[in-house]
Design an enzyme around this catalytic site. Structure first.
Site, PDB file in Angstrom:
ATOM      1  N   CYS A 108     -12.920  -5.930   4.706  1.00  0.00           N
ATOM      2  CA  CYS A 108     -13.873  -5.265   5.415  1.00  0.00           C
ATOM      3  C   CYS A 108     -14.885  -5.194   6.569  1.00  0.00           C
ATOM      4  O   CYS A 108     -15.648  -4.642   6.916  1.00  0.00           O
ATOM      5  CB  CYS A 108     -14.445  -4.898   4.048  1.00  0.00           C
ATOM      6  N   ASP A 153      -6.389   0.096   1.670  1.00  0.00           N
ATOM      7  CA  ASP A 153      -7.777  -0.517   2.117  1.00  0.00           C
ATOM      8  C   ASP A 153      -8.132   0.788   2.395  1.00  0.00           C
ATOM      9  O   ASP A 153      -7.806   0.398   3.716  1.00  0.00           O
ATOM     10  CB  ASP A 153      -7.836  -1.358   2.179  1.00  0.00           C
ATOM     11  N   GLN A 159      -2.703  -4.122   0.693  1.00  0.00           N
ATOM     12  CA  GLN A 159      -3.086  -3.338  -0.129  1.00  0.00           C
ATOM     13  C   GLN A 159      -3.676  -1.294   0.360  1.00  0.00           C
ATOM     14  O   GLN A 159      -3.826  -1.743   1.857  1.00  0.00           O
ATOM     15  CB  GLN A 159      -4.574  -3.693  -1.148  1.00  0.00           C
ATOM     16  N   ARG A 182      -3.745 -14.236  -1.825  1.00  0.00           N
ATOM     17  CA  ARG A 182      -4.661 -15.054  -2.477  1.00  0.00           C
ATOM     18  C   ARG A 182      -4.281 -16.527  -3.435  1.00  0.00           C
ATOM     19  O   ARG A 182      -3.735 -16.091  -3.384  1.00  0.00           O
ATOM     20  CB  ARG A 182      -5.104 -13.945  -3.552  1.00  0.00           C
ATOM     21  N   HIS A 209     -12.046   2.516   4.003  1.00  0.00           N
ATOM     22  CA  HIS A 209     -14.001   2.916   3.805  1.00  0.00           C
ATOM     23  C   HIS A 209     -14.205   3.579   4.575  1.00  0.00           C
ATOM     24  O   HIS A 209     -14.188   4.292   5.687  1.00  0.00           O
ATOM     25  CB  HIS A 209     -14.213   0.977   5.015  1.00  0.00           C
ATOM     26  N   HIS A 218     -15.788   1.556  -0.744  1.00  0.00           N
ATOM     27  CA  HIS A 218     -14.423   0.878  -0.589  1.00  0.00           C
ATOM     28  C   HIS A 218     -13.918   1.497  -1.673  1.00  0.00           C
ATOM     29  O   HIS A 218     -13.965   2.165  -2.642  1.00  0.00           O
ATOM     30  CB  HIS A 218     -14.446  -0.427  -1.082  1.00  0.00           C
ATOM     31  N   LYS A 234     -18.907   0.814  -9.829  1.00  0.00           N
ATOM     32  CA  LYS A 234     -17.632   1.589  -8.747  1.00  0.00           C
ATOM     33  C   LYS A 234     -16.742   1.568 -10.425  1.00  0.00           C
ATOM     34  O   LYS A 234     -17.420   1.854 -10.884  1.00  0.00           O
ATOM     35  CB  LYS A 234     -16.925  -0.460  -9.082  1.00  0.00           C
TER      36      LYS A 234
END
Length: 636
Positions: free
Chosen positions: A327, A376, A374, A356, A378, A503, A457
């Site tokens: 992000c 991902d 992922q 992770r 934005h 997101h 979310k």
């Protein structure tokens, strides 16, 4: 003892088969024996009190059963289990709890007044919750006895249960302790210990749990009335509303699956797996789960991942693909030069690798990894563009999941107790998400207090072929990153304004989605995703050169194609081998096909499609692949 210390979360499903060990249960800690002694005193007093009430207020009450049947019972004496025995022995064996005037009841809890009575079995959602929550108490009892654990919470979930408990600073369960913990669970279930329901005052509760700061805090915050319910089971005494099974023997076997810890309590609660139990066969075998369902063989596994990634980015919502992944990186890209309102919405996406630090016991196949990709994205937009962009994300999500063949559930997670920003911004964001969900038209549910600390979310949940739930996609609003990175754009009036960040992930973890797909497909991948699309099989050595030509044509078109020219096997054996390997199509070429420049096509389900021109066959496969149809073999 601080609440933010390290915890241990263990998950056990019920299992039909288990192997008991012979070692004895260790001597319990002193505080556990003292607590049990106090519980026994209070239980004896309650039994005497109820006996006195039953004798004093002895009267006949009317019980209405499903189907219109009415029976007589004795107030403060007759239990739902006794009525179940009168109805049928099968019902008495399979009932897990009762519903009395809409309230959940233990089967051994005496009825008090005229009632509408319904029995709950494991086939109902309420029955499953009772069964799994009772199983949680067995795990808690084992953790107390073996490890001296301080119990936190152990709820049931949609498909199983877990238990959180505290072992002290920097203390975790060692791998060598897991078999012993499982063994104690087995011994507790084999002992058929009854679940006993006790009503205790606040002072009595504080005395019972004086050695458990987590229960004391729960009593302080949640117990608002003069009394609350406590359950005893063997040496376990726990604050709990119930209801529970009659005894632990109804649970059958328990199998320890995974253990993980988190430094911040319950922030990563996951749902364990539902398996078969002693009384109710639910969904498959634990051994089947433990094995890898599929070995994704390189380089074909790369094709699976890349095909899935392409599918999740083939949408106008992703206007820029990047490799630096997180992000803050996208925020820095937004901020690296002045922005205008004409550039919004600005959509950035990538498939970068994430890492992770997972505990070893929590890792599982493709669904839980230390390194994963992922999808991902934005989206930086103006506040008045939020609703349109959220709607676009939802539409994109539905289109992707439809192609993958998944149904899904949506949940709106709202402001948690610890959050950043102004409440008025949160209210505004939650209203935007709610309006978008209502316009989307799919069912959704409210998940209060489960939003991220930076914004509300929408979570997307789906189930795999084994019934395991997975949280994959997510759409999150974020007012904090633009503030923290001081992101601005020039508005239409010329003044600087602050964007909002969305997101968005559709697949979530690519590896997890592949694992879910592997279970759902059972090896029979759709053509567009398949690592084994076509195999060309020559009838004899004379056709081998034409078969290689057909293979090259298919590969040149971008299709995955292999050649099986093994002269040591008959044609039927090679066709069967290809079908067992789940090749979507087999192109058989003999003398006739060679002379006519055709192929004879079969599917992996041994459906014979007949002779087709090679060029036309290649073109048709490309059409089916590019349109991502789920049943290319049937519509060829």
């Amino acid at each position: 003892m601080a609440l933010c210390q390290r915890w241990r979360r263990l998950r056990l499903p019920g299992l039909q088969t288990c192997r008991l060990h012979t070692a004895a249960v260790p001597a319990p800690p002193q505080w556990l024996a003292e607590r049990l002694g106090l519980f026994e005193e209070l239980w004896t007093a309650q039994v005497k009190k109820l006996a006195s009430v039953a004798q004093k207020e002895h009267q006949t009450i009317k019980i209405s059963l499903p189907g219109g049947q009415r029976v007589d019972a004795v107030a403060w004496s007759t239990t739902p289990y006794q009525l179940a025995q009168q109805i049928s022995s099968t019902l008495a064996d399979t009932a897990v709890a009762a519903q009395v005037n809409g309230e959940l009841y233990d089967l051994e809890r005496p009825l008090e007044t005229d009632s509408d009575l319904r029995f709950l079995t494991f086939s109902s959602a309420e029955g499953k919750a009772v069964f799994w929550h009772s199983s949680t108490h067995v795990l808690g009892a084992a953790a107390e006895q073996l490890l001296g654990a301080v119990l936190c919470r152990g709820p049931s979930t949609e498909c199983g249960f877990y238990h959180d408990f505290f072992l002290g600073k920097e203390r975790t369960v060692r791998g060598s302790e897991l078999p012993a913990l499982e063994r104690i669970c087995q011994e507790l279930t084999a002992a058929a210990q009854p679940f006993r329901r006790l009503e205790a005052s606040q002072d009595q509760l504080r005395q019972l749990f004086k050695d458990n700061p987590f229960k004391l805090r729960l009593i302080e915050k949640k117990v608002t009335g003069p009394t609350a319910i406590v359950y005893g089971c063997g040496m376990l005494v726990d604050l709990c509303r119930g209801p529970h099974l009659r005894h632990t023997g109804q649970i059958g076997g328990l199998k320890l699956l995974t253990a993980e810890y988190t430094r911040r309590g319950f922030s990563e609660v996951k749902t364990p797996i539902l398996f078969s139990t002693k009384l109710w066969e639910v969904s498959g075998h634990w051994e089947h789960y433990q094995e890898d369902m599929f070995a994704l063989q390189p380089p074909n596994s790369d094709r699976l991942s890349s095909s899935l990634s392409d599918h999740a980015t083939s949408h106008p919502a992703d206007t820029l693909a990047l490799k630096p992944m997180n992000c803050p990186a996208h925020c820095l890209m937004f901020a690296h030069r002045p922005r205008s309102w004409r550039e919004l919405p600005l959509r950035l996406a990538d498939f970068g690798a994430l890492h992770r630090a997972e505990a070893s016991g929590s890792l599982g196949g493709l669904t839980r990894l230390r390194c994963f990709q992922q999808d991902d994205a934005h989206i930086f937009c103006a506040p008045d563009q939020l609703e349109t962009e959220i709607q676009g994300c939802l539409d994109f999500l539905r289109s992707v999941y439809t192609v993958l063949g998944f149904s899904f559930r949506l949940a709106l997670s709202t402001r948690p107790s610890s959050f950043l920003g102004e409440p008025c911004l949160w209210d505004q964001a939650e209203q935007v998400l709610q309006r978008a969900l209502e316009e989307f038209g799919e069912p959704w549910e409210l998940n209060p207090g489960d939003g991220a600390f930076y914004g509300p979310k929408i979570d997307v949940h789906l189930r795999d072929a084994l019934g395991r739930p997975h949280q994959c996609g997510t759409i999150q609003l974020d007012f904090q990153l633009p503030l923290r990175f001081d992101l601005q754009y020039k508005g239409q009036a010329g003044a600087p304004e602050r964007p909002v960040v969305i997101h968005r992930a559709v697949l979530g973890s690519v590896e997890r989605m592949l694992g879910v797909l592997a279970e759902s497909c059972g090896g029979k991948w759709p053509l567009w995703l398949s690592p084994f699309q076509v195999v060309v099989i020559p009838v004899g050595t004379e056709q081998e050169e034409y078969a290689r030509e057909a293979q090259r044509r298919l590969q040149a078109a971008g299709l995955v194609c292999d050649l099986d020219a093994d002269s040591g096997l008959t044609l039927s054996r090679r066709v069967r081998r290809a079908q067992l390997a789940h090749y979507n199509f087999q192109f058989v070429v003999g003398q006739k096909e060679q002379s006519k420049r055709t192929v004879n096509i079969r599917t992996r389900d041994n459906c014979q499609l007949g002779e087709r021109d090679l060029t036309e066959a290649v073109q048709r496969l490309l059409e089916l692949q590019n349109t991502r149809v789920p049943n290319a073999e049937r519509v060829f």
